[in-house]
Motif scaffolding. Sequence first.
Motif, PDB file in Angstrom:
ATOM      1  N   PRO A  13      -0.578  -0.653   9.572  1.00 60.62           N
ATOM      2  CA  PRO A  13      -1.103   0.055   8.645  1.00 60.62           C
ATOM      3  C   PRO A  13      -1.884  -1.015   7.901  1.00 60.62           C
ATOM      4  O   PRO A  13      -1.631  -1.950   7.269  1.00 60.62           O
ATOM      5  CB  PRO A  13      -0.078   0.498   7.616  1.00 60.62           C
ATOM      6  CG  PRO A  13       0.972   0.318   8.356  1.00 60.62           C
ATOM      7  CD  PRO A  13       0.931  -0.550   9.446  1.00 60.62           C
ATOM      8  N   GLY A  14      -3.270  -0.458   7.563  1.00 65.43           N
ATOM      9  CA  GLY A  14      -4.361  -1.250   6.860  1.00 65.43           C
ATOM     10  C   GLY A  14      -3.656  -2.108   5.394  1.00 65.43           C
ATOM     11  O   GLY A  14      -3.777  -3.071   5.385  1.00 65.43           O
ATOM     12  N   PRO A  15      -3.357  -1.290   4.716  1.00 63.64           N
ATOM     13  CA  PRO A  15      -2.475  -1.998   3.370  1.00 63.64           C
ATOM     14  C   PRO A  15      -1.503  -2.992   3.452  1.00 63.64           C
ATOM     15  O   PRO A  15      -1.668  -4.115   2.872  1.00 63.64           O
ATOM     16  CB  PRO A  15      -2.061  -0.719   2.520  1.00 63.64           C
ATOM     17  CG  PRO A  15      -3.077   0.546   2.966  1.00 63.64           C
ATOM     18  CD  PRO A  15      -3.029   0.039   4.516  1.00 63.64           C
ATOM     19  N   ALA A  54      -3.118  -5.902   4.996  1.00 63.31           N
ATOM     20  CA  ALA A  54      -4.198  -6.750   4.004  1.00 63.31           C
ATOM     21  C   ALA A  54      -3.286  -7.531   2.752  1.00 63.31           C
ATOM     22  O   ALA A  54      -3.894  -8.119   2.355  1.00 63.31           O
ATOM     23  CB  ALA A  54      -5.024  -5.642   3.236  1.00 63.31           C
ATOM     24  N   PRO A  90      -5.153  -4.604  -2.394  1.00 61.00           N
ATOM     25  CA  PRO A  90      -4.085  -4.448  -1.376  1.00 61.00           C
ATOM     26  C   PRO A  90      -2.935  -4.434  -2.280  1.00 61.00           C
ATOM     27  O   PRO A  90      -1.788  -3.718  -1.852  1.00 61.00           O
ATOM     28  CB  PRO A  90      -3.965  -5.558  -0.473  1.00 61.00           C
ATOM     29  CG  PRO A  90      -5.549  -5.853  -0.391  1.00 61.00           C
ATOM     30  CD  PRO A  90      -5.881  -5.790  -1.788  1.00 61.00           C
TER      31      PRO A  90
END
Lengths: 326, 252
Positions: free
Chosen positions: B69-71, B74, B102
Amino acid sequence: MTAVLTAPQRAARRRRTLVVLAVLTLVVVAAFLTVDVTGSWDYALQQRGRRLAAMAVVAVAVAVSTVLFQTVTDNRILTPEIMGFDRLFVLIQTVGVFTLGAATVTTADPRLRFAVEVVVLIGFGALLYRSLFGRTERDVYVLVLLGVVLGSTFTSLTLLVSRLIDPNEFLTLQDLLFASFNSVDRQMLALSAVLVAVVTAGVWRLLPRLDVVALGRDTAVGLGVEHRRVVNRALLAVAVLVAVATALVGPITFLGLLVANLARQLLGTHRHAWVLPGAALLALLALVGGQLVLEQVFGFNSSLSIVVNFVGGIVFISLLIREPRQ
Amino acid sequence: MIEIESVTKSYGDVRVLDDVSLTIPTGGITSLVGANGAGKSTLLSVAARLVPADGGRVRVDGMDVATAPGPVLARRLGVLRQENAMSVRLTVRELVAFGRFPHSGGRLTAEDHRLVDEAMAWFELGPLADRHLDQLSGGQRQRAYVAMVMCQGTDHVLLDEPLNNLDMRHAVQMMRMLRGMADELGRTVVLVVHDVNVASCYSDRIVAMREGRLVAEGPTAELMTPELLRKVFDVEVEVHELAGRRIGVPWS
């Protein structure tokens, strides 16, 4: 070069600007509702109130859709109208008048007409975005290019069909094609208001992520934003908002471009939580002010889009000239 | 730790990454060197999930960057590309504050504000905090971007040509700051560097690439040899020892 202000000073100035805009809008709204009322106040307020409500719905829809569209396409000059929405609306009307006749179109249930227009416009937008929005940012340009090409195609088709139309029916058609707040149906208005409110509320949760998306795709991805998902949702919202606004009152091409850029300029920020309310207030100010001028100065002998585009164009060009950007 | 497993990437018919496998250990500075078009930037972009790989995969702390997942990612990995032109007008403080996104999702806590101030101080941006980016010199702007990535507080920091736009003084300053991030803050820093001597003087490990393939990787001292540099850059390079550092001289 502007003076260097600290963050709290900037925030204070933004708040002041927004308050001034709100007050100005209230003044214009009050003037619109009360100036030159002859006869029954009840009746006048009811009539004007309905027009005002239509303008509010359109103002929010146009402001929000333009700001979002400019954020996800990472530019400040494109508007959703460039994607051919306006011209598709014109084409629908023209084909409607041509195939069914002016009498049928103008006497048909306005709700039915509205529903058909909204569905076709949303369908068009969704199809365009779905089929084209790929993985990379360059696809935005393909999308825009396609929008421009489709827009021209719609215009050509419209021209072709309108040449085939009976001249009398053509006059009726022209009336349908000018943005007008004078003949908005009450139920259509309520439905539009609900749609715009729901979409705007849905967009509100995206705002912090849209602030990051505005930094460009790579930076946004680096900061953990699911770029594609956010962009897709924003574009869906844009499609619905533009469709509703256009179907409700007709094409108002220039307004969005004007208010989105003016709001950013006046508020000195790109943060959506500031820019969206600012742009919506400016749009309402422009519409109500324009309508006021239209009614009081020109005695309805003009059209609102002409007034808005004329004044808006002057303001916009003066803005561009005053603040040259590197 | 960043594990790159047989990554390939093509643009049209051109294969820019050809079966690259590489493990970047935790800590220190690793520099990617190679001629123009060797695939350094693409490798960095793939590792930072800015560009999807055609084949193979990249794992950061065991997470596949393509699916994580991106967050979450990050908070582990920060990245800065070479080109950072933005269409929005921001102050330095606003830009650096985005590094906290983030963690706080746009609503900065007191702790976030403290970290933003700290990052700006680290890169000597304090006096410029309220200036707009378009009012800064190229070098100041570059420092602001790196400060944003540092502010993200990730264990891994990937920078593509961070010395872009920097004059000699600021280039040295930037490399010292990055050295400090690695040594004092324990970050794993991965750089794409143009100048092989910068890589030689400031990095712990060098990864050398040519035409989309890995040529060699290892501790800096072992790779700074005339033979390897000729192989990587296709030009005769003398390597001299100067003040305990190996300097390549191609202008002979």
